[in-house]
Design an enzyme around this catalytic site. Structure first.
Site, PDB file in Angstrom:
ATOM      1  N   CYS A 130     126.186   8.525  49.613  1.00  0.00           N
ATOM      2  CA  CYS A 130     126.054   8.460  51.025  1.00  0.00           C
ATOM      3  C   CYS A 130     125.698   9.510  51.643  1.00  0.00           C
ATOM      4  O   CYS A 130     126.496  10.490  51.698  1.00  0.00           O
ATOM      5  CB  CYS A 130     127.592   7.975  51.395  1.00  0.00           C
ATOM      6  SG  CYS A 130     127.409   7.736  53.422  1.00  0.00           S
ATOM      7  N   CYS A 133     126.899  10.547  54.906  1.00  0.00           N
ATOM      8  CA  CYS A 133     128.484  11.132  54.795  1.00  0.00           C
ATOM      9  C   CYS A 133     128.431  12.368  54.285  1.00  0.00           C
ATOM     10  O   CYS A 133     129.227  13.183  54.909  1.00  0.00           O
ATOM     11  CB  CYS A 133     129.077  10.139  53.754  1.00  0.00           C
ATOM     12  SG  CYS A 133     129.152   8.452  53.818  1.00  0.00           S
ATOM     13  N   ASP A 134     127.670  12.669  53.380  1.00  0.00           N
ATOM     14  CA  ASP A 134     127.859  13.784  52.610  1.00  0.00           C
ATOM     15  C   ASP A 134     126.570  14.768  52.978  1.00  0.00           C
ATOM     16  O   ASP A 134     126.656  16.234  52.203  1.00  0.00           O
ATOM     17  CB  ASP A 134     127.940  13.686  51.169  1.00  0.00           C
ATOM     18  CG  ASP A 134     129.163  12.808  50.791  1.00  0.00           C
ATOM     19  OD1 ASP A 134     130.251  12.947  51.706  1.00  0.00           O
ATOM     20  OD2 ASP A 134     129.261  12.187  49.844  1.00  0.00           O
TER      21      ASP A 134
END
Ligand code: NAP
Length: 302
Positions: A130, A133-134
């Site tokens: 992701c 997300c990261d």
């Protein structure tokens, strides 16, 4: 006998629970992991109406609270089979079995993995599924994205604004994703295309330090990276239910836009269903449609 069993407590399933409870149907939601589904990992949701900025966790927690307050029951058990008895269905979990008049399958999908040694161990240590997300953990660093679909292309574009350098590694020389995004990527000076190549090895000490890619001729090239974003598609999680639903070649459940399947009283909602747009808002929409159809079915109004 429960009125409606909902398999999956993502946004689709929990929306179904809200609609079914508002119609006074008894509802049991079965969830293998935790409530929320895929959105739980998204730090900032910007495209859900009336919530210009909300974390996926907060959004999912709100929907969970809403469904619970309306009286939906949740059990954290993995559903593994559905048996159709005509007038009712039996859903088996790894622990129990439950009967219901109707079943809504809203099991979503999981990330397809590359299947490399240490891939699981390195999640959170350089390997991610992701980018949004990261990605922020890799500010100014060197990353690679594996895949050639829209997710990989958009991940590479997003990361090109965050990371110092982005390798985009695809197993063919033509992309499955949109040409427009490919053109935008070509204009990015810090994006390097590595085509006709697969990631074949992850090299790490405590964290990922480099990868090996192997091209069509079998030539192996090491590339030093801090992060690898795997974006090689998703796998719908409905293989356990083929006794009551049909799947397309990619494994998505076949249904009409009314979320009905080939089995009367069995419905599908959300990402696990064959459809064009897989978004939070379409998952919620499916949840409402599937529940409404299930209510009609139970009330004998189909
Ligand atoms: P996808 O379109 O299925 O693409 C998966 C990519 O991964 C393909 O390029 C495929 O290569 C590659 N791949 C699959 N297995 C692999 C393996 N084992 N090793 C190496 N490469 C592998 O998946 P997606 O990108 O996640 O997109 C899913 C759906 O969501 C698509 O319909 C997509 O258009 C849509 N989506 C839309 C948007 C948007 O409209 N903004 C954004 C994201 C996603 P091949 O091409 O060689 O098969």
């Amino acid at each position: 006998m429960t009125d409606i069993i909902i398999i999956g407590a993502g946004i689709a399933g929990m929306t179904s629970a809200i609609y079914a409870r508002r119609a006074s149907k008894s509802v049991l939601v079965l969830e293998a992991k935790s409530y929320g589904g895929q959105i739980i990992n998204t730090p900032d949701v910007e495209n859900y109406p009336a919530a210009p900025h909300i974390s996926g966790f907060d959004l999912a927690t709100n929907v969970y609270g809403q469904a619970k307050a309306l009286g939906a029951e949740f059990k954290f058990e993995k559903a593994v089979n559905i048996e159709d008895h005509g007038g009712y269905k039996t859903v088996a979990t790894t622990k129990n079995s439950y009967d219901a008049k109707a079943v809504i399958i809203a099991t979503g999908s999981e990330n397809r993995k590359l299947g490399l040694e240490n891939e699981d161990r390195l999640v959170g240590r350089g390997v991610s599924y992701c980018a949004t997300c990261d990605g922020a953990f890799f500010r100014g660093k060197t990353v690679a994205v594996a895949g050639g679909g829209n997710t990989a292309l958009e991940d590479a574009l997003y990361l090109s604004d965050v990371a110092g350098k982005v390798y985009l590694i695809h197993r063919r020389d033509a992309f499955r994703g949109d040409d427009g995004t490919v053109e935008r990527l070509k204009k990015k000076e810090n994006v390097v295309f590595v085509l006709n190549s697969n990631v074949t090895k992850l090299i790490a000490d405590k964290k990922l330090t480099s990868i090996e890619v192997t091209d069509k001729e079998g030539v192996v090239t090491p590339i030093e990276v801090d992060g690898l974003f795997v974006a090689v598609g998703r796998i719908p999680e409905n293989q356990n239910f083929t006794s009551v639903i049909d799947l397309d070649a990619a494994g998505y459940a076949l249904s009409g836009e009314d979320c009905r399947t080939r089995t009367k009283g069995v419905f599908v909602a959300g990402d696990t269903r064959q459809k064009d747009v897989r978004q939070l808002v379409t998952a919620a929409s499916d949840g409402a449609v599937a529940a409404t159809e299930a209510i009609k079915y139970i009330n004998g109004l189909e």
